[in-house]
Design an enzyme around this catalytic site. Structure first.
Site, PDB file in Angstrom:
ATOM      1  N   GLN A 108       1.146  -0.983  -0.222  1.00 50.40           N
ATOM      2  CA  GLN A 108      -0.399   0.137  -0.111  1.00 50.40           C
ATOM      3  C   GLN A 108       0.865   1.144  -0.074  1.00 50.40           C
ATOM      4  OE1 GLN A 108      -2.374   2.044   3.552  1.00 50.40           O
ATOM      5  NE2 GLN A 108      -3.650   1.077   2.122  1.00 50.40           N
ATOM      6  N   TYR A 194      -5.729  10.452   3.975  1.00 50.02           N
ATOM      7  CA  TYR A 194      -4.428  11.142   3.726  1.00 50.02           C
ATOM      8  C   TYR A 194      -4.497  12.383   2.416  1.00 50.02           C
ATOM      9  CZ  TYR A 194      -3.876   7.643   7.598  1.00 50.02           C
ATOM     10  OH  TYR A 194      -3.923   7.255   8.901  1.00 50.02           O
ATOM     11  N   ARG A 241      -7.482   2.285  -3.167  1.00 51.17           N
ATOM     12  CA  ARG A 241      -8.629   2.396  -2.078  1.00 51.17           C
ATOM     13  C   ARG A 241      -8.998   4.100  -1.681  1.00 51.17           C
ATOM     14  NH1 ARG A 241      -7.367   1.232   4.693  1.00 51.17           N
ATOM     15  NH2 ARG A 241      -8.985  -0.666   4.705  1.00 51.17           N
ATOM     16  N   GLY A 333      -9.868  -5.920   9.557  1.00 43.26           N
ATOM     17  CA  GLY A 333      -8.862  -5.730   9.641  1.00 43.26           C
ATOM     18  C   GLY A 333      -8.404  -6.895  11.203  1.00 43.26           C
ATOM     19  N   ARG A 334      -9.089  -5.850  12.155  1.00 43.69           N
ATOM     20  CA  ARG A 334      -8.785  -6.680  14.209  1.00 43.69           C
ATOM     21  C   ARG A 334      -9.201  -7.635  13.553  1.00 43.69           C
ATOM     22  NH1 ARG A 334     -10.493  -2.536  18.617  1.00 43.69           N
ATOM     23  NH2 ARG A 334      -9.658  -0.298  17.270  1.00 43.69           N
TER      24      ARG A 334
END
Length: 383
Positions: A108, A194, A241, A333-334
């Site tokens: 990424q 971002y 993404r 994810g988690r």
């Protein structure tokens, strides 16, 4: 190795799927997870990172942790880079190990923009953004500031128009480095507020040049970066993404239901590997706004390639999204953080390890590579 489940409701997760240049063995993808365990001075990876990713090589695709394309692109302590020869060599250890284990991994490509601090910037300068802006909250600087590991964000400066070609070249260079490091492809990080997302969002972009004003102009940097990356890699090895809502710094776009389907449409027709979209969740937002799912459905309709969804999905809901045609795969994810053999656990309906939030960022093996697999749990049971 293919995995089967006896639970009919979960079977969509275990069907193979074409993702750009390759076929994923299942639709249980690993989301990019910042863990802040890279070498502090060089932003290199180590054998510990290789072990971490190998443990999770059962994913249909691993999207590696966010990796900065330049020194300017860094915004968090101990995150990896992909712009020096030594960083490339360190990532080779990881990709070789993942491939040996039968997995696939994308890099990424990341530039945080304003979500940074002068301690990370070349010559201690201001972070850059679409426009001058001070994010809400604090920067995670680790041991690089006398006031402690978290300090308030400082005002960013607007990236000058004449600097943008150099920024795009940084993305192009990082994509080449990722290919040299053995990654199967790259994901261009245009999400989570971002840098590229700061150009997309109306709240952080008040430019009056070709990169501001109209929605088409606000999407220009995204398009040009993706074009540059596709100059280096085949488009079918490039993913993107996006996140319509939320993210660090505390801003939103005024019309996400218009902006982000338009972004998805702007990426269509390029033959990209996939579009990866985040709905509101514990990291990017409150996760309670059902309009977020509606925006994702519209983005799915606007994009003509594989669509990957993310955002606090549990296996049953993920399987429904795939069965209903809302997504081709889902990133976890988690669940993947705490369950290295997640596909096997989903196949048998758990049990699942609980993630330890105290060890999410920084540190070593604890809370990183020591979560037990099902096999380890079985071996520990009394005979």
């Amino acid at each position: 190795m293919s995995i089967k489940t006896e639970n009919a409701d979960l079977k969509p997760l275990f069907e193979p799927v074409s993702i750009g240049a390759f076929e994923a063995k299942n639709r249980i993808f690993m989301a990019p997870l910042t863990r802040s365990r890279s070498e502090a001075k060089t932003n290199e990876q180590t054998g510990l990172h290789a072990l971490y990713y190998v443990q999770r090589a059962g994913a249909g695709l691993i999207v590696g942790e966010a990796t900065q394309i330049s020194k300017q692109g860094q915004g968090y302590a101990w995150t990896p880079g992909i712009f020096t020869e030594s960083q490339v060599e360190s990532w080779k250890v990881v990709t070789d190990a993942v491939h040996e284990a039968g997995g696939r991994i994308f890099c990424q490509l990341w530039h945080v923009g304003a979500i940074s601090h002068p301690v990370f910037q070349p010559d201690g300068g201001q972070p850059v953004s679409a426009s001058a802006w001070t994010p809400d909250g604090e920067a995670f600087v680790g041991d690089r500031h006398e006031d402690g590991p978290q300090v308030p964000f400082q005002e960013s400066r607007a990236l000058r128009t004449d600097e943008i070609p150099g920024l795009i070249e940084d993305y192009r260079h990082a994509a080449k480095c990722a290919a040299d490091a053995g990654f199967d492809g790259v994901e261009v990080h245009c999400a989570n507020n971002y840098l590229i997302d700061q150009f997309i969002r109306s709240a952080t972009n008040d430019r009056d040049d070709d990169y501001g004003g109209s929605l088409d102009n606000r999407l220009r940097l995204m398009r040009e970066v993706v074009d540059a990356v596709c100059d280096v890699l085949p488009a079918d090895r490039v993913g993107v993404r996006l996140s319509p809502q939320g993210g660090p710094g505390g801003t939103e776009d005024a019309q996400p239901e218009e902006t982000y389907p338009a972004a998805a449409k702007a990426l269509a027709g390029r033959g990209l590997a996939y579009l990866h979209v985040i709905r509101p969740n514990s990291h990017t937002g409150e996760g309670k706004d059902e309009s977020g799912d509606k925006i994702l459905h519209r983005m799915r309709e606007a994009f003509d390639g594989p669509f990957v969804a993310n955002g606090n999905f549990q296996p049953e809901e993920a399987a429904r999204w795939i069965a209903d045609g809302h997504a081709d795969a889902v990133t976890f994810g988690r669940l993947f953080l705490a369950n290295p053999d997640l596909p096997e656990r989903i196949a048998q309906d758990g049990p699942y390890n609980e993630p330890d939030e105290e060890t999410f960022y920084g540190g070593g093996a604890e809370g990183y590579t020591d979560y037990p697999s099902l096999e380890q749990v079985d071996d520990a049971l009394p005979a």
